[in-house]
Design an enzyme around this catalytic site. Structure first.
Site, PDB file in Angstrom:
ATOM      1  N   TYR A 202       6.868  -1.001  -4.373  1.00 14.29           N
ATOM      2  CA  TYR A 202       6.401  -2.335  -4.589  1.00 14.29           C
ATOM      3  C   TYR A 202       6.912  -2.884  -6.032  1.00 14.29           C
ATOM      4  O   TYR A 202       7.569  -4.054  -5.823  1.00 14.29           O
ATOM      5  CB  TYR A 202       4.879  -2.406  -4.855  1.00 14.29           C
ATOM      6  CG  TYR A 202       4.190  -3.468  -5.095  1.00 14.29           C
ATOM      7  CD1 TYR A 202       4.370  -4.724  -4.394  1.00 14.29           C
ATOM      8  CD2 TYR A 202       3.413  -3.710  -6.162  1.00 14.29           C
ATOM      9  CE1 TYR A 202       3.889  -6.151  -4.759  1.00 14.29           C
ATOM     10  CE2 TYR A 202       3.152  -4.848  -6.866  1.00 14.29           C
ATOM     11  CZ  TYR A 202       3.339  -5.977  -6.064  1.00 14.29           C
ATOM     12  OH  TYR A 202       2.739  -7.170  -6.453  1.00 14.29           O
ATOM     13  N   ALA A 203       6.780  -2.444  -7.050  1.00 15.84           N
ATOM     14  CA  ALA A 203       7.390  -2.639  -8.205  1.00 15.84           C
ATOM     15  C   ALA A 203       8.913  -2.996  -8.425  1.00 15.84           C
ATOM     16  O   ALA A 203       9.176  -4.022  -8.929  1.00 15.84           O
ATOM     17  CB  ALA A 203       6.829  -1.862  -9.488  1.00 15.84           C
TER      18      ALA A 203
END
Length: 336
Positions: A152-153
């Site tokens: 996600y990051a």
């Protein structure tokens, strides 16, 4: 002013669209209505927005480039605020491809629209998760953010890099904002406050990771969207020389591009957060203390100096007041 907002059936997009509509903007929203969480909550948000005469919406994923192109060619946006994304740190461990599709391919499609329509300002959401393994706090936009801990990051960091390249190549004024832990009415069911309140009222245990020894910079939703609203007017300009950029500014030396934290500039210990929820509900929680979850970080803390310098504004809602407002909404909406 015509503003195209992605993710208007989502938590943040709904609140931002509502604020802009009340300020007299014309808004076209787009949302994929995915089933990552209860679609009925998303539908209700859109129903509220559709009561405003200046709002129209299209239900489509950003990966559907033909629909995205058609809608924006008709609407001719002057401003784009890109909020739609596959959210959730923990879900990215289970379904990483969803993040690549939505957060990279979808973001690329939005940048192409911005290029084609030569928008006055492109604003895109990133996350405090990009700071990853960085332990130098409070996080400042000028800190390195090259050690993401989850896919996600990593996809959000990729969006920042793509945004910079497009700003440089096509002179698109671009602002990326890094959100910290956002909470408030109409929040997402997968987020801690929503899950904790629901479980406590139902008599179910709550999972508290790292035994509560975690810290988060909680940002109340109306503070957050007010910050976005003000940043719309803070259009970055390509500097003539790197020397003219102040030390506190993240403005790129080669592009009209800037990264801005939007956070409360305070840290709250997770166990204190639970205590505040219990106090507001007047119900004790059944606490299931657990180890740290994979990909999580022990703390986040925003330095909001840049936001304040650009807009004269900084989030300030006290966590107890914000929790009280969420609980009032939750009880009313779910009749609990």
């Amino acid at each position: 002013m015509r503003v195209f907002i992605t993710g208007t059936a989502g938590f943040i997009g709904f609140h931002l669209a509502k604020l802009l509509l009340e300020d007299g903007f014309t808004v076209h929203g787009m949302d994929g209505m995915t089933d990552y969480y209860d679609v009925r909550l998303k539908q209700r948000r859109h129903q509220i927005l559709l009561q405003y005469p200046g709002f129209r919406a299209t239900e489509s994923k950003l990966e559907d480039v033909e629909t995205v192109d058609r809608i924006t060619d008709e609407f001719k946006p002057e401003i784009i605020v890109h909020l739609a994304a596959q959210a959730g740190v923990r879900y990215s461990l289970e379904a990483p491809r969803a993040y690549v599709d939505a957060n990279i391919v979808g973001t690329f499609n939005i940048m192409e629209i911005a290029r084609r329509h030569e928008v006055k300002h492109l604003l895109m959401a990133s996350t405090s998760s990009v700071y990853g393994a960085n332990t130098n706090m409070p996080y400042a936009e000028t800190h390195k953010a090259d050690s993401p801990m989850t896919i996600y990051a990593a996809t959000k960091k990729a969006g920042e890099a793509m945004g910079h390249s497009y700003a440089h190549l096509w002179n698109i004024p671009t602002t990326m904002f890094r959100f910290f832990t956002v909470y408030g009415p109409w929040g997402r069911p997968d987020m801690a406050l929503f899950k904790f309140v629901d479980a406590i009222l139902e008599g179910r245990p709550i999972d508290i990771y790292n035994h509560g020894e975690m810290y988060r910079d909680f940002t109340y939703i109306t503070d957050l969207v007010r910050g976005i609203r003000l940043l719309i007017d803070a259009v970055p300009v390509r500097p003539a020389t790197a020397e003219e950029i102040p030390d506190w500014d993240s403005l790129s030396p080669v592009a009209p591009y800037r990264v801005v934290n939007i956070g409360n500039s305070q840290t709250v210990k997770l166990i204190d957060f639970v205590d505040a929820i219990e106090a507001e509900l007047a119900v004790p929680a059944k606490r299931n203390l657990m180890e740290m979850q994979k990909g999580d970080v022990p703390a986040t803390w925003a330095d909001a100096t840049l936001l304040r310098n650009l807009t004269g504004y900084a989030p300030e809602t006290d966590i107890k007041d914000g929790i009280a407002k969420f609980v009032a909404w939750f009880r009313d909406y779910y009749q609990k």
